[in-house]
Design a protein around this motif. Sequence first.
Motif, PDB file in Angstrom:
ATOM      1  N   HIS A   4       0.864  -1.174   0.000  1.00  0.00           N
ATOM      2  CA  HIS A   4       0.000   0.000   0.000  1.00  0.00           C
ATOM      3  C   HIS A   4       0.899   1.222   0.000  1.00  0.00           C
ATOM      4  O   HIS A   4       1.751   1.404   0.885  1.00  0.00           O
ATOM      5  CB  HIS A   4      -0.906  -0.005   1.242  1.00  0.00           C
ATOM      6  CG  HIS A   4      -1.779   1.211   1.342  1.00  0.00           C
ATOM      7  ND1 HIS A   4      -2.856   1.426   0.499  1.00  0.00           N
ATOM      8  CD2 HIS A   4      -1.722   2.288   2.186  1.00  0.00           C
ATOM      9  CE1 HIS A   4      -3.429   2.575   0.816  1.00  0.00           C
ATOM     10  NE2 HIS A   4      -2.769   3.111   1.842  1.00  0.00           N
TER      11      HIS A   4
ATOM     12  N   LEU B 273       2.718  -4.236   3.460  1.00  0.00           N
ATOM     13  CA  LEU B 273       1.888  -4.206   4.651  1.00  0.00           C
ATOM     14  C   LEU B 273       2.262  -5.316   5.615  1.00  0.00           C
ATOM     15  O   LEU B 273       2.653  -6.413   5.215  1.00  0.00           O
ATOM     16  CB  LEU B 273       0.412  -4.335   4.263  1.00  0.00           C
ATOM     17  CG  LEU B 273      -0.191  -3.167   3.477  1.00  0.00           C
ATOM     18  CD1 LEU B 273      -1.609  -3.520   3.055  1.00  0.00           C
ATOM     19  CD2 LEU B 273      -0.189  -1.887   4.316  1.00  0.00           C
TER      20      LEU B 273
ATOM     21  N   SER C 116      -6.593  -8.730   8.416  1.00  0.00           N
ATOM     22  CA  SER C 116      -6.425  -7.376   8.922  1.00  0.00           C
ATOM     23  C   SER C 116      -4.954  -7.016   8.897  1.00  0.00           C
ATOM     24  O   SER C 116      -4.100  -7.831   9.246  1.00  0.00           O
ATOM     25  CB  SER C 116      -6.982  -7.263  10.346  1.00  0.00           C
ATOM     26  OG  SER C 116      -6.365  -8.215  11.197  1.00  0.00           O
TER      27      SER C 116
ATOM     28  N   ARG D 103      -2.409   0.007   9.582  1.00  0.00           N
ATOM     29  CA  ARG D 103      -3.130   1.168   9.066  1.00  0.00           C
ATOM     30  C   ARG D 103      -4.622   0.884   8.917  1.00  0.00           C
ATOM     31  O   ARG D 103      -5.270   1.394   8.022  1.00  0.00           O
ATOM     32  CB  ARG D 103      -2.545   1.631   7.737  1.00  0.00           C
ATOM     33  CG  ARG D 103      -1.072   2.004   7.808  1.00  0.00           C
ATOM     34  CD  ARG D 103      -0.611   2.580   6.498  1.00  0.00           C
ATOM     35  NE  ARG D 103       0.804   2.949   6.555  1.00  0.00           N
ATOM     36  CZ  ARG D 103       1.464   3.551   5.549  1.00  0.00           C
ATOM     37  NH1 ARG D 103       0.807   3.849   4.433  1.00  0.00           N
ATOM     38  NH2 ARG D 103       2.732   3.850   5.669  1.00  0.00           N
TER      39      ARG D 103
ATOM     40  N   LYS E 161      -6.250  -1.574   7.772  1.00  0.00           N
ATOM     41  CA  LYS E 161      -6.650  -2.134   6.487  1.00  0.00           C
ATOM     42  C   LYS E 161      -7.248  -3.525   6.690  1.00  0.00           C
ATOM     43  O   LYS E 161      -6.770  -4.317   7.514  1.00  0.00           O
ATOM     44  CB  LYS E 161      -5.448  -2.231   5.544  1.00  0.00           C
ATOM     45  CG  LYS E 161      -4.815  -0.886   5.199  1.00  0.00           C
ATOM     46  CD  LYS E 161      -5.718  -0.060   4.299  1.00  0.00           C
ATOM     47  CE  LYS E 161      -5.064   1.249   3.896  1.00  0.00           C
ATOM     48  NZ  LYS E 161      -5.947   2.069   3.054  1.00  0.00           N
TER      49      LYS E 161
ATOM     50  N   GLU F  70     -10.102  -4.906  -0.855  1.00  0.00           N
ATOM     51  CA  GLU F  70      -9.994  -4.117   0.369  1.00  0.00           C
ATOM     52  C   GLU F  70     -11.390  -3.765   0.878  1.00  0.00           C
ATOM     53  O   GLU F  70     -12.258  -3.305   0.128  1.00  0.00           O
ATOM     54  CB  GLU F  70      -9.206  -2.838   0.127  1.00  0.00           C
ATOM     55  CG  GLU F  70      -8.993  -2.042   1.410  1.00  0.00           C
ATOM     56  CD  GLU F  70      -8.151  -0.793   1.205  1.00  0.00           C
ATOM     57  OE1 GLU F  70      -7.968  -0.051   2.176  1.00  0.00           O
ATOM     58  OE2 GLU F  70      -7.679  -0.584   0.057  1.00  0.00           O
TER      59      GLU F  70
ATOM     60  N   LYS G 293     -13.440  -1.331   2.742  1.00  0.00           N
ATOM     61  CA  LYS G 293     -13.390   0.070   3.137  1.00  0.00           C
ATOM     62  C   LYS G 293     -14.566   0.370   4.054  1.00  0.00           C
ATOM     63  O   LYS G 293     -15.718   0.328   3.634  1.00  0.00           O
ATOM     64  CB  LYS G 293     -13.432   0.961   1.907  1.00  0.00           C
ATOM     65  CG  LYS G 293     -12.214   0.758   0.990  1.00  0.00           C
ATOM     66  CD  LYS G 293     -12.281   1.659  -0.224  1.00  0.00           C
ATOM     67  CE  LYS G 293     -11.058   1.446  -1.117  1.00  0.00           C
ATOM     68  NZ  LYS G 293     -11.092   2.293  -2.325  1.00  0.00           N
TER      69      LYS G 293
END
Length: 1719
Positions: free
Chosen positions: A1037, A1042, A1057, A1060, A1062, A1076, A1078
């Motif tokens: 990302h 990540l 998970s 950040r 995410k 993802e 959101k």
Amino acid sequence: MCSRGKDCSPSRSGRSSSCVKIYLCSNPHDSVAERRALRESVFPKFREHCRHSQGLDVRVIDPFESSDSSCWPDENTRQQLIEECRESSAGPFLLALVGHQYGTASLPTQVEVSEYQLLLQESQRVGACTQELEGSYRRDENTIPASYCLRPHTHRCSPLAEESNVKDKEDELMKVFQTAASLCVRSGLMSSERAHCFYRSALDADLRFALGRERQDVVSRCVVYVHRVLNAKEDGEKRLLDSQLQPNSEAETSDQTTLRTAPTRGELLSELCNSFLPGLVTSCQLLLYTTTTECDPRHGYTTARRRSYAESLCQQVLSDLVMLTHSPEPREDARIGDALSREQAEQEQLCSIFSQFYDVVQPEEEKVRAYVEQRDQQCPLVVTGGPCTGKTVLAAHCTQWIKSWLTDSNPVVISCFCHLSINTSPKRLLSNLCCQIASRYDNPSSSEQDPNFCLGSDPDDPSFIPYSTEDISDCRPTSVLDSPHESSTKDDVSNRNPNVSTIPRPDSRGLNSVIKADICLSELEDHLASLLTLLPSMKQPLVLILDGLDQLENKFGAQIIRRLPSPLPPDVKLILTVASSRAQLLQDIKLHYPQGRRPRSVSEGSEKDAGYVCVQLGSADRKQCVKMLASLLRSSGRRVTSGQQALVNRALTSCGLPLYARLLHAHTSLWHSDSDVTESSLPDAVHSSISALLDQLEQRHGSSVTARAASYLTLSRTGLTEAELADLLSSDDVSLADYFCHSRDPAPKIKAMQVDVERLLLDLKSFLIKRTVADSQVLFWVSRHFKLVVAKRYLDSDKARRKIHSEMADYFSGRRACGSWKLLLGNHSSEPNIDADRQPFDFPSSTDVGRVNMRKVLELPHHMKQSGRLEELECGLLLSFGFHWAMVQAGLLGDLVGMLERDGGLSKFQFLREKLLLASTLKSSACFLRSSPLQLPTVMETSLLPYLEVFPALEGYIRDIRQESSKNGRGLGVAICPSAYSVPPIQCLKHDDKTREICVKETAGTECGVVAEVMDDGSAFIWRGSEWEVVKLSLSHEQMELKFAGVKSSGPFLLLSAQRNKLFVWDVTGPGRFLEVKDSLKIGFASNRTPNRIEGFVACPKKLCMWWKNESFVSVFDISSETSTHFRCQSCVTCLVFSFDSLCLYCGQEDGTVSIFDINTSSLLGTFSNSRLNAITLIILCEDKWRMACVDSAGSVALWDVSDKTKLPRLVKETLNEGKSNDILSTDYSQEINTLLVCQAHQVTLWDTCNWEVWDRFLAPHGRAFTQALLAHDGHLFLALFDTCTLVLVWRVSTGKCVLSLETNTQPHTLLKTTSDIICVSRDGCLTAWDSEMIVTAGTAPKMASEVKQLVIDQTGKLFYTTDQSEKVWRWSSDTGLPEACFLHGGPVDKLQLSPNRVHLVSLSAGDVYIWLTETGQNIVRISGSLATDILITPNGHFGVSISKRGLSRVWKMAHGGIVCSVHLHLSDAQVSPESTFLIGLRGGDLLAASLWSGSISKRFSCVVNSERVIAFHTLSGHPDFVVVMAASGAVYTWKVSEETVCRHFHLPHMFHCQPQDFHMSSHGSYALLSTDNDSINLLDLSRFRLCSFKAEGPVIKACLDKTGCYVAHISHSATSERSCACSLHAGSVLSVTRLSDGERIGSVCMLKNPSTLAMSERQSVFVGFVDGSVGVYSVTDVSINEQDLIRDEENFKGQLRQNLDSAPISWLPLAKPNVSWS
């Protein structure tokens, strides 16, 4: 008549060759029938003999095999053929047939200038015409010496119409030569011997060339057959032909003395047979046979006589060839070997071969030397350069010279030509390096330097196991019955072929450790680093040379580079060769070695910003290339003119590569001095030169033969032997158009004879190397660029490549053998196919160990895969026991495991799990099989038999094992396999990345078998169920990778998970794309605080509902629109579940409340709670009953009615947990079996979800706590983890007992259940997967509750009975292997007896005697008051005897229990006499016999004279009147009871003694088992009055004789059980059966469980009871078993496959009360 010198033993050449190559020397016109007979009947048999007995192949080169005489080779070529046979044959090299016809001379192909001019002058001097002679020869200054050469057109193959004219012309030219030679002899200008060369036939010339050196080691490898024929019809014709040899009298100008200089054919034949050949018999031990056939003058030499001679010749030739090939010192071959040691020797040979190509001195050699001599840098040296610059040759050359460079030390130099290894995987190459380094350093103190690293001595080391050939003891029994069977092998000592170097074999005792089959790359990396750190020193540095890493596929080279230590340890030098074009690999090296100290002397050619030394190779010096080419031309007797040399110089200036110079030799050697050559005559590069070479070969040998030969060599995996190439080229019914579009032949003929193949190989000799691969000498291209050109020229289409691969697969599978293209699988003839065994996996041998067909093992899988025959590869090889056994015997167990695990595109077929099971079984047995490879059949049979119901495809595998045992004539097989103590995993996966210090943080799995792991360092790994490796997950990302925090699963979705805040979701059934999630709410409060970790989610087809730890909101994510909505609950959410229609969401909360939300409107529909307000842990919706169950954290269950959707759920039932309250650790609900499992630390509770009642509770063992539990798929078992246990334990629900323990490598973290597997994720991230059906099968296998105490066998062997001292007696069926009946008793069963007629079963339980009818199971009599401690049944089956120590011993009738009489004295160890008349037993040291009719003591045996005590005795059913008696002093007596006579036979020596507890005899009294002392079994052979002692593998646990006296069976501890090896097979016991007549070991089986009882039936079966209550039956296969027994075994095998594990034995109840009472 046979003639030979005094020493008649055949002399042998060096056995470095793997082929017997024989040149067949004969007169082509006089031996057609004989040669045909030899080809058809002798040579095939001889080849099979050599392959089976010596491991050698056979080629016979007949130069005159073709019927077209114009295609016969000339004299020069024949001499090359003879020389090649002499140098490379592993046995005899010449077979000569001398008949009664001498043959004709042929035109010389080359005559020196001086001799040619002399002959020409003499012919012209006498007025002879020489115009035709001058026109047929041309002068060639390019020959050494300069010569006149026969023009090509005079011996080129001609049309049939012109053949006769050509022959006449050649005869005329030959007469001119002969006449001129005679004139020269008369004038004294030429010797008579030299002149005879123009008269000699091809037969005579070949014999004199082959035998003329008169060296004993050469001549003794030849055999000559002379056949004299008297009164042959051709004699008159022969005299006429001889007269034609004389000059024409009308044209003769000399006197008649000239005629005497011309020998006749008869004189030449006589001189050959009577002088030359006999002279070699005495001087050089030539094997010479002379046969005389006298014919009827009226008929001459008829066809019948010729046929008769041919038949007798064939018999003699076969016998002689076998004798000449036989070696008293067996050739070291691929019987049972260590593949790593073998490949190490092959690498050393490759180094020697490549170093011989160092013809041009490279200035870069000094830079390499400077690097090696520098000691203060810890960086590698990288040799780079363009194609064909000589990187490999330079590396090999430096390997040979490094020791001479480092004179002040003793360096260890290891070179590895990685691209030429058989297995180029990183694991195999690194394993090779580790083993080579360990074996080359003989440093016993190295293990003391680091306590954490020890070569072959640490039993807990995860990647090395101890191995030493000195520790492997001979398992054969040592006794007076044995005869020694010893064999030895010796290394190859010489090789006359300059292209081949002898392989030095390392001493296997120096190999201190063996790599385990399941080691991963990270473990290998650690061990390699440890080796490089511990072993090298200043006095003994290590120089490691790795060549060809850039040529490995699948980026293997980069993987190996990353596993090498950086920086290099002190005293370690690393030299790598990499092509300049491999920029990525060079970059990988640069990144791996970012900094280092470079020596000043080599810094000029180094990369300035790299941490390694770089040496750049370029074109070689032109002058050296010219010198090299001139040397090559001289060696072949050629040169070039000055004008031609100028062209060569210009060519070498433009391309100064050594390989190009070598290719130029092939072109320029064909030039004549008058050849019209220009710059275009020479190709300008390597590839064009190779293409031009192939053009030349096509012109000389035909495009078909050339194309196929080049293609076979190119597509072979390891190269081809000469015999294999000849076989493949001798096909005769395939059109070339089916293979190659390149062919220009209009009607190509692709069949090639042996001589054609040999001539082709002679032309390719400079570009083929002979290397040894698995003890076979194979041909291999000298450079990979030949493969590239051949592939582009002939194999440019997939169809062409697949065709060639398929043809080679047919050949190595045996479908096409020795040129025969007959497809054996398509042969439906009822006649047995004799070609079917031409390519077996192993060649039968007279010893136990066959010779592995390594060529088939190495080549066949490769060609099947490349030809696209994947299903045949999977079913015919990977699931074939023969292939497995060959691989294991060849030391390729690791390779076999890799083939089975790495599906290689075969997953579309249905046998993936079978292959994984086979691989797992082999891996778990790898330690044992390396030391005992011949135990593979029993190991695999024992391991696989329990699971045939799960994997019926393995039935053929088991059947092959049993057929192999039958074929061998002896063996010990598994008839009924005991229940497994554990279940082998089908997969066990480790991370290749270094995660040893990193633990699993969270893991999740889907039902379809995808598992995700999140480690505590933020890394994540994914495993798809069918794959063989764990893949690291990488998501980025904003250009940053990540870190992951957790993972959850629901249905087919995984939710990860990451940092950040995410979240990523992946549907594992779809493409590998992460979506993802959101979430606006999550983003909104991210600035205020970090949300707690996600606790879980539930999924429906289009929505995901997630909740977080200690959070009261729920997020709903729509996958299709990628939008989120939220619900807010009144307390923290603990669980979620969708409604039946997925329209509502039930939210369990921490305060015991359940809230219902509408998914579409996000509105709250209602709320309800349980009575105790405990946190809701699980919500279960039962759709069929409209019920909802809520399980709270205390284990209580509330059942709610949800049938009315308009109202809130109604409480139906609430079951409270009144016991010890613990939080629930895990739950598992199975709707199919209506069972809920609830796991708490102190107990596991099972709920029946039909009525929601507690079914059962299982408490944790004392001091242990449950951490997780799962239901097995069928609900009969559950699996559990404990806090301090590395095992996964399996409980049987019905009995509450632990029935299995599943082994894991480290402490388990989580158990996962998929559709077909149980997966254990260990704390270090390792994955272990078991097949669920296998667990169920093993866990529900029938066995008694505890240790089998007694085992009674029916005389037929079809039934047997067992007792474990419980109230049950089980009757088992030998056909099914299952218990079919259970006899219940009122108490524990102490004794059990079966009547000989099988009608009655008598048992002793709690003092009561039970009599059962075996057929109906009826308890007809129950006797109380017996006070019995033992029971007996008379041989006639009518009476029973109860032995009592405290009361009367009674004799009673079997039918009703009525007492016949009582015996007042207690007789210990009592037996009933065979005639059912006496009860015989011991009392006070005497042997007493009580009458069964009166109970009185009527007979007594007492040693009054010597005061000896009787310690043992045995009745003999074969001799009813006699009893064998053993006295304490060792005296052996026989007592005739009826007459009370005693005979003392002999006294046992002091080292032999009788142990009463072991003593028993065969029924006929031939053998008696005396004792089992430690690892010895002592027997007494009464038939021959001798003592025998058999050596066991270790301390003997139990032993028994079979009743027939044929065998002794014994169970002993393994010989390796005292070692530090943790292998279960090494630590277990061994069951062995030995034939008593000769002491031969029939077979042995390793047992993984502790035995408790041992018995043998009369039908050669061994029965073993185990301490866990299971029973195993093992069948003895011996030559004495008839065909009916084999048929019975096969039927039993089929019956076992039909067994039903769910069927329970019938229970038969006893009488409620005794119906007979003895007061």
